[in-house]
Each structure stands twice: as structure tokens, then as C-alpha cells.
Write an enzyme that holds these catalytic residues in place. Structure first.
Site, mmCIF file in Angstrom:
data_model
loop_
_atom_site.group_PDB
_atom_site.id
_atom_site.type_symbol
_atom_site.label_atom_id
_atom_site.label_comp_id
_atom_site.label_asym_id
_atom_site.label_seq_id
_atom_site.Cartn_x
_atom_site.Cartn_y
_atom_site.Cartn_z
ATOM 1 N N ASN A 66 0.796 -1.240 0.000
ATOM 2 C CA ASN A 66 0.000 0.000 0.000
ATOM 3 C C ASN A 66 0.826 1.287 0.000
ATOM 4 O O ASN A 66 0.343 2.339 -0.397
ATOM 5 C CB ASN A 66 -1.034 0.002 1.138
ATOM 6 C CG ASN A 66 -0.411 -0.112 2.506
ATOM 7 O OD1 ASN A 66 0.786 -0.375 2.638
ATOM 8 N ND2 ASN A 66 -1.201 0.071 3.535
ATOM 9 N N CYS A 89 -3.023 0.351 7.067
ATOM 10 C CA CYS A 89 -2.942 -0.311 8.385
ATOM 11 C C CYS A 89 -3.655 0.542 9.414
ATOM 12 O O CYS A 89 -4.253 0.038 10.357
ATOM 13 C CB CYS A 89 -1.505 -0.468 8.833
ATOM 14 S SG CYS A 89 -0.473 -1.192 7.603
ATOM 15 N N GLU A 128 5.645 -3.898 11.534
ATOM 16 C CA GLU A 128 4.352 -3.253 11.647
ATOM 17 C C GLU A 128 3.378 -4.095 10.859
ATOM 18 O O GLU A 128 3.497 -4.220 9.635
ATOM 19 C CB GLU A 128 4.395 -1.822 11.110
ATOM 20 C CG GLU A 128 3.135 -1.040 11.480
ATOM 21 C CD GLU A 128 2.341 -0.633 10.265
ATOM 22 O OE1 GLU A 128 1.173 -1.071 10.172
ATOM 23 O OE2 GLU A 128 2.855 0.095 9.419
HETATM 24 O O1 G3P Z 1 -0.739 0.909 6.150
HETATM 25 C C1 G3P Z 1 0.471 1.436 6.466
HETATM 26 C C2 G3P Z 1 0.426 2.478 7.532
HETATM 27 O O2 G3P Z 1 1.721 2.822 7.856
HETATM 28 C C3 G3P Z 1 -0.466 3.656 7.205
HETATM 29 O O3 G3P Z 1 0.163 4.863 7.079
HETATM 30 O O4 G3P Z 1 0.305 7.259 6.664
HETATM 31 O O5 G3P Z 1 -1.725 6.031 5.930
HETATM 32 O O6 G3P Z 1 -1.335 6.406 8.314
HETATM 33 P P1 G3P Z 1 -0.695 6.217 6.980
#
Ligand code: G3P
Length: 484
Positions: free
Chosen positions: A158, A293, A259
Site C-alpha cells: 500500500n 494499516c 508493523e
Molecule cells: O498501512 C500502512 C500504515 O503505515 C499507514 O500509514 O500514513 O496512511 O497512516 P498512513
């Protein structure tokens, strides 16, 4: 089928001796878009040997020079934002505008890492012995941070660029070599690999020494375990799904930064600003079609305000543009067909068990229309599992405790959020939630990229964010001066 993108080793682009390639299917057209090399274990071994040699010299390269190269790479990355963003659109159906944002954010991340690195790695510690009982002042301990060796970076599909540089930058500034294994969404697909290769090319153009950075592509079954269990690897930084749990079980005695998934809860109290809540549920739950995530993955809302918020969210969902990423639609096709099937499975399970569908369930190929599921109950899979798609469950609660209980009963603990105008309550709820981060009055998010970012339980090991990652990719080395 056309050209097969080469992998990057020893400072040059190479074709694999395997003669085989892996197809990358465009989630929108569902046709093969690109092909990458299927590297062999022998090629991985060569990459490791080269990285080891390069790392020794790199560790002796002055810190300011390492920073200078990173700044250069950051600038080149930004110059190349258009072609890299195009890969993100074609490989992972990221809306065009967001794809450009990802690349620019990545350049900023690399620059910030260089700046942070020269500060925190430029400092050491001096300890004297006489503070510990029984000692005279005759021992001086000088300690500083030294690199670990070879860092293996595995980003997710992603954010194939941003979550790659969030590992590459800290590894390099700290004096490590870096081996990148682009995302393997499923055993035979490498969504995001071509964007990653293009990003690596920017580091190549910046002029990093050969062998210091490499990028191997291929089948998870052939090189996945082989890489993560490779004796040459001194640190693994992984972002992705539960493969991370398997990696942590098999990896050697090396520092791990993981993560993994999340089931980020959004707890809504009666006194919350309900317009703010609705806006954040839509942004948090449906940006990049829920494939983050840190997406809001369950709404836990007080019954008394639930009808109002559901209505406001529905009105906003009706306005979202659904379609191809090239048109900058809000909701775009999910990454693979199997992902779409999985999401559909969760939706159908909720339907059978009596959830209220606020919209009609609609799917064409990998494209799933946004869907809010109201009156979800704990016996439904979607109350606990992570759809990674544009479908969001709402669970109505009668007390804050009920909300906290649901949040803490999850195996995940990445982020969460709470909406209330009462800051004392917000802090108390944040303390009670077993999540790595709790956002007050905003949807969960990893950024800004220098904030600490960590998951509890099955959501991960260690803490990321630029400063934490630099520290994690080093170890302390001491020299003690003994006076007579
Ligand atoms: O899904 C990965 C995670 O690190 C999301 O990042 O920047 O969308 O909160 P962000």
C-alpha cells in the site's frame, strides 16, 4: 508482455539467471501491467556478499557525506515523482493525486532522516565510574552508536515507496547496507515492485557506492524465507500482514521492526462534534479504499448519537467518486482479486448474521463500492477481522467501557481514536486503550513521519518513526579508558 524490469545489484541493473519473471497485474484492468525478475537464491547470496563489503566502507564514510547523498536522493526522488506515481496508479490503483503525494512525502522523509541522523548519530555519551558504588573515578566510558550491518527491508503493497524509504533512509544514514525486497502481496504477485525499483533508481542516480543498496524481486516461495533467514541479515524491518508473525518466528537473533495489521477503533462519545466525527470516519475509513494499516476499522459509537452520525456518514459516502485511479476517484479497485473476495466474505458473513447495510453491496471486478455496516455485533467476523477494503462496521455501545472493552479484546493494537470535547475523558480513554497510538479528535494516521509509530500485540514489534528507526538500526558500542 514486453520488457521485464531488471533487479538492482552491485550498482547495476541485472536480468536474473533464472530466465523467469513474475507478473504484476493491474488491479483496475486485471491485465498484466509489468513483469519483474524472479531472482534465485544464488543471486540473493551474491547480493548479500556485495552488501557486506560495501557496508564496511560505508560505515567509515563520514556522517555528513552519508547525509549529503541522502539529500541528493531525496531531491531526485521528487524530480521523478510523475513516473513513480504512474507506477503506483497502475500497480496498486492508488488515486493519481495520492500517488504523487506519496512520492513527495518520501522525498521529505529522506531529507528529514539525513538531518536527524547527523544530529543524533553525531552525539555520544561519556560516563564516569565513580557514580557506581565501590568505584573510583578511574574509568571513562565512551559510547556511541554504530551500524548493525545489513538491513533487510520489506515494505507493504500500500505504500511501496514511502514505507520503503522509511526503512532505507534510517538504515543508510546509520551506516548500514540495505537490501530491499519489494512487497509480495501474494506468493505470485509483486504489486508495488516497479514503483520500488524506480525509487531505487533515484538512489542509484544519487551515486551511492555499489553494493550498498540492492533490490531483489521474485517469488515469495523462492526467496522470501531465504532472505529473512539469511545469515548475512543483521536486522529486519517489515511492514505488512501476518506474514510478519511467521518471519519473527523464523528470523535469527537480529533486531526486528514489524508493523503488521490493525483494527483501529474509533470511539465516539455523546459530547463529540458529530460533523468532525463523520468527516473523520469517512477519511479514516475510506481513504485509499480502506487499504491502510491505520484505517478506521471499527466504529464504536454511543447509541444516543449513532443515528445522527450514521446519517451524516451516509451522506458523505454518497458523494465519493468510485472508479479508476487515473480519474482520481476516491474509491478505487482493491489490490487483488483475492483481496476483493476476502472483503466480500466478511460482508456476506455480516449480512447472514443480520447487520444493517446502509448502502447496497456492489462489486465489479476488484472495485467495491463504499459500504457502512450498522448494528454490527461481536459474533460477526467483521467486528474483529481487518477487511483492508472500503467496508466499515459500526457497533453501537451504551457505555464508554463497552467501547474500550471491544477495542482491547482485539488481537491488534496499532492505533485508535476517540472523539469527545472533554479532554480529561479523552486522556483517560487513551490510557485505557491498548493501542500503540491514540488520536484525540482525529482519525488514526502514521504521519507526520517523525512521530513514533508502533503496534501492540499482533500489530507489531518495536517503534518506527524516523528517530526511532535510526536508533533501532544501530547498536551501542563502548570504549572504556582505564586510568591507573
Ligand atoms: O498501512 C500502512 C500504515 O503505515 C499507514 O500509514 O500514513 O496512511 O497512516 P498512513
Amino acid at each position: 508482455d514486453g520488457e521485464v524490469y531488471k533487479y538492482y545489484a552491485d550498482g547495476e541493473w541485472r536480468a536474473s539467471g533464472s530466465g523467469k519473471s513474475v507478473a504484476i497485474v493491474n488491479p483496475t484492468t486485471r491485465q498484466t501491467q509489468y513483469r519483474v525478475q524472479a531472482c534465485t537464491q544464488e543471486e540473493v547470496n551474491k547480493v548479500m556478499e556485495g552488501a557486506k563489503v560495501a557496508q564496511k566502507a560505508w560505515a567509515r564514510t563520514p556522517l555528513w557525506k552519508r547525509a549529503e547523498l541522502l539529500h541528493k536522493a531525496a531531491a531526485i526522488l521528487k524530480e521523478h515523482k510523475a513516473p513513480i506515481a504512474e507506477c503506483l496508479v497502475k500497480e496498486i490503483a492508488k488515486p493519481a493525486k495520492d500517488a504523487v503525494t506519496e512520492v513527495v512525502r518520501s522525498g521529505d522523509l529522506v531529507s528529514y532522516t539525513a538531518e536527524e541522523g547527523v544530529r543524533i548519530l553525531g552525539e555520544g555519551k561519556l560516563l564516569v565510574s565513580d557514580s557506581f558504588p565501590g568505584n573510583e573515578r578511574n574509568k571513562y566510558c565512551l559510547s556511541s552508536k554504530v551500524p548493525l550491518g545489513i538491513v533487510l527491508a520489506i515494505p507493504p503493497f500500500n505504500y511501496p515507496v514511502n514505507l520503503a524509504v522509511s526503512k532505507i533512509g534510517p538504515a543508510l544514514i546509520a551506516g548500514n547496507a540495505l537490501v530491499l525486497k519489494p512487497p509480495t502481496q501474494c506468493l505470485l504477485c509483486n504489486q508495488g515492485a516497479v514503483a520500488a525499483l524506480h525509487m531505487v533508481h533515484c538512489f542509484h542516480l544519487a551515486g551511492f557506492p555499489k553494493g550498498l543498496i540492492s533490490c531483489v524481486t521474485g517469488k515469495g516461495s523462492e526467496i522470501g524465507d531465504f532472505l529473512t533467514m539469511h545469515p548475512g541479515v543483521n536486522c529486519i524491518s517489515f511492514t505488512g500482514g501476518d506474514t510478519g508473525i511467521a518471519i519473527s518466528k523464523k528470523a535469527g537473533m537480529v533486531p526486528l521492526q514489524m508493523e503488521l495489521g490493525g483494527k483501529d477503533a474509533c470511539i465516539v462519545l455523546e459530547d463529540a462534534d458529530l460533523d468532525l466525527v463523520a468527516a473523520n470516519i469517512v477519511k479514516g475509513g475510506f481513504s485509499y479504499s480502506g487499504q491502510r494499516c491505520t484505517a478506521v476499522k471499527v466504529v464504536l459509537i454511543m447509541e444516543t448519537v449513532a443515528d445522527t452520525v450514521v446519517e451524516k456518514v451516509n451522506a458523505k459516502l454518497a458523494k465519493l467518486k468510485v472508479g479508476p485511479p487515473e480519474d482520481n476517484c476516491d474509491i478505487t479497485p482493491v489490490v487483488t482479486e483475492s483481496s476483493a473476495n476476502f472483503i466480500e466474505g466478511l460482508v456476506m458473513d455480516a449480512k447472514e448474521k443480520g447487520a444493517t447495510f446502509c448502502q447496497e453491496y456492489r462489486r465489479e471486478g476488484n472495485l467495491i463500492w463504499p459500504l457502512l455496516l450498522d448494528h454490527v455485533r461481536p459474533d460477526m467476523r467483521i467486528a474483529w477481522e481487518e477487511p483492508f477494503g472500503p467496508v466499515l462496521p459500526v457497533i453501537r455501545i451504551n457505555s464508554v467501557e463497552e467501547g474500550i472493552h471491544h477495542c482491547n479484546a482485539s488481537n491488534f493494537g496499532l492505533q485508535g481514536c476517540v472523539f469527545t470535547r472533554d479532554i480529561n475523558k479523552a486522556i483517560m480513554i487513551s490510557d485505557a486503550m491498548e493501542s500503540g497510538t491514540v488520536q484525540i479528535n482525529s482519525a488514526p494516521a502514521r504521519g507526520p513521519d517523525h512521530f513514533p509509530f508502533q503496534g501492540l500485540k499482533d500489530s507489531g514489534i518495536g517503534s518506527q518513526g524516523i528517530t526511532n528507526s535510526i536508533n533501532m538500526m544501530t547498536k551501542v558500542k563502548s570504549t572504556v579508558i582505564n586510568l591507573p
